[in-house]
Design an enzyme around this catalytic site. Structure first.
Site, PDB file in Angstrom:
ATOM      1  N   GLU A  34     -21.788  -1.305  21.884  1.00  0.00           N
ATOM      2  CA  GLU A  34     -20.748  -2.033  22.593  1.00  0.00           C
ATOM      3  C   GLU A  34     -19.467  -1.205  22.468  1.00  0.00           C
ATOM      4  O   GLU A  34     -19.093  -0.812  21.360  1.00  0.00           O
ATOM      5  CB  GLU A  34     -20.543  -3.411  21.946  1.00  0.00           C
ATOM      6  CG  GLU A  34     -19.569  -4.246  22.742  1.00  0.00           C
ATOM      7  CD  GLU A  34     -19.168  -5.537  22.052  1.00  0.00           C
ATOM      8  OE1 GLU A  34     -19.823  -5.944  21.082  1.00  0.00           O
ATOM      9  OE2 GLU A  34     -18.176  -6.123  22.510  1.00  0.00           O
ATOM     10  N   ARG A 260     -30.358  -2.349   8.425  1.00  0.00           N
ATOM     11  CA  ARG A 260     -29.162  -1.595   8.744  1.00  0.00           C
ATOM     12  C   ARG A 260     -28.789  -0.701   7.571  1.00  0.00           C
ATOM     13  O   ARG A 260     -29.202  -0.912   6.437  1.00  0.00           O
ATOM     14  CB  ARG A 260     -28.009  -2.499   9.135  1.00  0.00           C
ATOM     15  CG  ARG A 260     -27.699  -3.628   8.190  1.00  0.00           C
ATOM     16  CD  ARG A 260     -26.567  -4.499   8.718  1.00  0.00           C
ATOM     17  NE  ARG A 260     -25.325  -3.763   8.782  1.00  0.00           N
ATOM     18  CZ  ARG A 260     -24.541  -3.719   9.858  1.00  0.00           C
ATOM     19  NH1 ARG A 260     -24.870  -4.374  10.946  1.00  0.00           N
ATOM     20  NH2 ARG A 260     -23.424  -3.043   9.835  1.00  0.00           N
ATOM     21  N   LYS A 270     -17.416  -2.149  13.103  1.00  0.00           N
ATOM     22  CA  LYS A 270     -16.341  -1.676  13.967  1.00  0.00           C
ATOM     23  C   LYS A 270     -15.117  -2.582  13.835  1.00  0.00           C
ATOM     24  O   LYS A 270     -13.987  -2.114  13.854  1.00  0.00           O
ATOM     25  CB  LYS A 270     -16.803  -1.661  15.429  1.00  0.00           C
ATOM     26  CG  LYS A 270     -17.676  -0.477  15.782  1.00  0.00           C
ATOM     27  CD  LYS A 270     -17.907  -0.438  17.284  1.00  0.00           C
ATOM     28  CE  LYS A 270     -19.358  -0.550  17.659  1.00  0.00           C
ATOM     29  NZ  LYS A 270     -19.683  -1.686  18.501  1.00  0.00           N
TER      30      LYS A 270
HETATM   31  P1  ATP Z   1     -20.489  -3.301  14.539  1.00  0.00           P
HETATM   32  O1  ATP Z   1     -20.649  -4.495  13.669  1.00  0.00           O
HETATM   33  O2  ATP Z   1     -20.015  -2.117  13.806  1.00  0.00           O
HETATM   34  O3  ATP Z   1     -19.701  -3.586  15.778  1.00  0.00           O
HETATM   35  P2  ATP Z   1     -22.734  -3.578  16.162  1.00  0.00           P
HETATM   36  O4  ATP Z   1     -24.162  -3.710  15.795  1.00  0.00           O
HETATM   37  O5  ATP Z   1     -22.064  -4.758  16.702  1.00  0.00           O
HETATM   38  O6  ATP Z   1     -21.968  -2.948  14.955  1.00  0.00           O
HETATM   39  P3  ATP Z   1     -23.204  -2.096  18.486  1.00  0.00           P
HETATM   40  O7  ATP Z   1     -22.289  -1.198  19.191  1.00  0.00           O
HETATM   41  O8  ATP Z   1     -23.650  -3.305  19.180  1.00  0.00           O
HETATM   42  O9  ATP Z   1     -22.479  -2.421  17.148  1.00  0.00           O
HETATM   43  O10 ATP Z   1     -24.434  -1.306  17.891  1.00  0.00           O
HETATM   44  C1  ATP Z   1     -25.233  -0.411  18.612  1.00  0.00           C
HETATM   45  C2  ATP Z   1     -26.516  -0.231  17.850  1.00  0.00           C
HETATM   46  O11 ATP Z   1     -26.257   0.303  16.560  1.00  0.00           O
HETATM   47  C3  ATP Z   1     -27.245  -1.538  17.651  1.00  0.00           C
HETATM   48  O12 ATP Z   1     -28.602  -1.367  18.001  1.00  0.00           O
HETATM   49  C4  ATP Z   1     -27.091  -1.822  16.196  1.00  0.00           C
HETATM   50  O13 ATP Z   1     -28.189  -2.510  15.682  1.00  0.00           O
HETATM   51  C5  ATP Z   1     -26.960  -0.427  15.590  1.00  0.00           C
HETATM   52  N1  ATP Z   1     -26.214  -0.462  14.340  1.00  0.00           N
HETATM   53  C6  ATP Z   1     -24.975  -0.953  14.146  1.00  0.00           C
HETATM   54  N2  ATP Z   1     -24.634  -0.888  12.852  1.00  0.00           N
HETATM   55  C7  ATP Z   1     -25.687  -0.331  12.209  1.00  0.00           C
HETATM   56  C8  ATP Z   1     -25.961  -0.012  10.841  1.00  0.00           C
HETATM   57  N3  ATP Z   1     -25.079  -0.234   9.879  1.00  0.00           N
HETATM   58  N4  ATP Z   1     -27.163   0.542  10.548  1.00  0.00           N
HETATM   59  C9  ATP Z   1     -28.048   0.785  11.517  1.00  0.00           C
HETATM   60  N5  ATP Z   1     -27.863   0.495  12.810  1.00  0.00           N
HETATM   61  C10 ATP Z   1     -26.696  -0.058  13.163  1.00  0.00           C
HETATM   62 MG    MG Z   2     -20.350  -5.887  16.723  1.00  0.00          MG
END
Ligand code: ATP
Ligand code: MG
Length: 584
Positions: A34, A260, A270
């Protein structure tokens, strides 16, 4: 780094089985960020997995922005994410994709769900919706609109699209089961009203699909075979399957969850990283202390080191916290054989060599045969390889009457076991140069050493001293020919780690702004006041005559990178990448 065994985690096993059984003839994965912030080390794990399996199994991986939340998203984030994925060394298939490019289809399918009796427009307030979902022992309550006719729902959904509702006045919900054990199946919201400008679609829409609805359908549109995400989406899988089934795809994509990445001392959210930026406790998303890809790149972590780290961590369903030193191990490995070495003095202490002129006058006759040097205008230029691997070339180091050594290499009152210079142990080898003997120590009015007066032994350029043993080697830089430089040393940005990872797992999609005041307080309480120390250093000329982004080993100190933003040849700025020794 090829010392790793063939990867055989559960996801690769599933893919092998699917290819063997003929369920799939080729595989398609996607990385779906995102664009609401910069990518961080957690995303690197997901990127390495998604692009990695695609490469290994001759498949492809798409880069798709899950851009369903326009108020949190920005073009700047889109651009940085593309740059980061490319820098990590991965190629996405075809053009970059956007969930927003599918908004027409997603809208059509929402209409289809309404027509099938699988969706309805709910006019309750957001509070009522939350309240009436029940849970924690409280029974659920059906919305007054739950059993409205298809015609009424179509009309209301059209009104939503036409902007006749304000935000929060109407949502479209999937009609599933208000008593389902899984809360995500209690008629989840799939469209909401948002009068917001979108970075891709402009002002075309005032309703936006929810992530849980857009994501499975985007996967289906792109023919994703294995939709890999983190474990917090496990409870969302029933809805994922429900959506693709109700819309009706012949070969539905399948979601698989892995744990994760959590690292101690490191935020992987983020939202929290954005808070650090907004609070101004770092210089930006690319501050070298940030665990963002941009920050780590500026810090000097090589992409190879990040990929190696993710491979070593591996893929599983077990939650855990990885030791930060494991990341440093991979980074150091990637630097060891690729970085030129040089001498930099971080805490300069002046040393005047009183017999310099006489000592070097006859250097040619007295030096060890193999030593390469030239005496020009009173400067002895010493030629040395840049690295034990001589293929990396040579550099010339100016040796002069006045030099700097590091303050910590001379102690008036040395602690037990101190192996460097002191009044009692006054001789030491200057790296790449002569044996130095301290003759006099000048102190200032506070009693602090301000200068050393010394001599060198003329016969020791490359040769051992006669009749005595000299232990210890220290680095030094010419005072007249060295280059003044800014050197930044780092410690962890955050001190405590236990809570970080609890927070990380509390992550929830589509929760726009959780308690940011609590975030601010937490960050203030956990900031390491010593995360950045700036030194006014002096470096040998070969280290300054370089380009931004070049990496080195400062001998006896650390690995460093010429800062990509602030470095100039006139005033070099270096960031510490990682220490020389593994503390793991
Ligand atoms: P954040 O909480 O940092 O915004 P998010 O999962 O909401 O993380 P996205 O941009 O939606 O962020 O994530 C893109 C991909 O990265 C998703 O498939 C998510 O599962 C993966 N991802 C995010 N954080 C991690 C992590 N700590 N370890 C492994 N994969 C991750
Ligand atoms: Mg998020």
């Amino acid at each position: 780094m090829t010392d790793l065994p063939e990867k055989n985690d559960f996801i690769r096993q599933i893919i092998r089985d699917d290819l063997a059984s003929g369920k799939h003839t080729s595989i398609v994965t996607r990385f779906p960020p995102e664009p609401n912030g910069y990518l961080h080390i957690g995303h690197v794990k997901s990127i390495c997995l998604n692009f990695g399996v695609a490469n290994e199994f001759d498949g492809v991986c798409n880069l798709r922005f899950d851009d369903t939340n326009p108020t949190a998203e920005k073009q700047d984030y889109v651009d940085s994410i593309k740059a980061d994925v490319a820098w990590l060394g991965f190629d996405w298939a075809g053009e970059v994709r956007y969930a927003s490019h599918y908004f027409d289809k997603l809208y059509e399918w929402a209409v289809k769900l309404i027509e099938q009796g699988d969706a309805y427009v709910d006019l309750q307030t957001p509070e009522e919706i939350r309240e009436n979902r029940g849970g924690f022992g409280k029974p659920s309550v059906e919305s007054p609109q739950r059993n409205a006719s298809v015609a009424e729902n179509l009309a209301r959904f059209n009104d939503m699209k036409e902007g006749k509702y304000k935000e929060g006045e109407a949502v479209l919900r999937a009609k599933i089961d208000m008593n389902h054990a899984n809360m995500n199946m209690r008629d989840p919201v799939i469209y909401r009203v948002m009068h917001a400008h979108h970075h891709q679609t402009g002002d075309k829409w005032c309703i936006y699909p929810m992530y849980d609805y857009a994501h499975p359908l985007s996967d289906a549109i792109e023919g994703i075979t294995h939709s890999l995400c983190t474990l917090e989406f496990e409870d969302h899988r029933p809805f994922y399957d429900w959506v693709v089934e109700k819309v009706g795809f012949d070969v539905p994509p399948r979601q698989y969850e892995f744990s994760r990445l959590n690292i101690d001392h490191t935020l992987t959210s983020k939202r929290k990283l954005k808070r650090l930026v907004d609070m101004g406790v770092v210089s930006g998303w690319d501050d070298p202390r940030m665990p963002t890809v941009a920050g780590m790149r500026r810090r000097g972590y090589p992409a190879e080191g990040l990929r190696d780290f993710c491979e070593r961590v591996g893929i599983s369903k077990a939650d855990g916290v990885v030791d930060f030193r494991q990341l440093e191990f991979s980074v150091r490995n990637a630097l060891e054989n690729t970085t030129a070495r040089g001498m930099a003095v971080l805490r300069p202490l002046k040393v005047t060599i009183k017999n310099f002129e006489e000592a070097v006058a006859n250097f040619e006759a007295l030096k060890k045969e193999t030593v390469k040097a030239r005496l020009t205008d009173g400067v002895l230029w010493l030629t040395q390889p840049k690295h034990p691997n001589v293929e990396m070339g040579e550099r010339e180091i100016p040796f002069t009457k006045e030099i700097y050594i590091d303050r910590t290499d001379f102690e008036i009152n040395p602690p037990a076991g101190y192996k460097r210079l002191s009044p009692e142990n006054s001789e030491i080898r200057l790296r790449n140069s002569y044996i130095l003997k301290v003759e006099e120590c000048i102190t200032d009015d506070r009693g602090e050493v301000s200068e050393l007066i010394a001599t060198i032994d003329p016969k020791t350029l490359g040769n051992n001293p006669e009749g005595r043993k000299v232990k210890g080697v220290i680095h030094w830089v010419s005072a007249s020919h060295g280059v003044a430089a800014v050197v930044r040393m780092y410690e962890h940005l955050l001190l405590e780690d236990d809570e970080i990872n609890v927070e990380a797992t509390l992550h929830e999609k589509d929760v726009l702004d959780a308690d940011t005041d609590a975030d601010t307080l937490w960050i203030k309480q956990h900031l390491n006041p010593n995360s950045l120390t700036v030194y006014q250093a002096v470096v040998e000329p070969s280290l300054a005559n370089v380009s931004a982004g070049d990496k080195f080993q400062f001998e006896r100190e650390s690995y460093f990178v010429a800062d990509s933003v602030e470095f100039t040849k006139d005033l070099p700025v270096y960031n510490q990448i990682v220490g020389l020794k593994d503390s793991f």
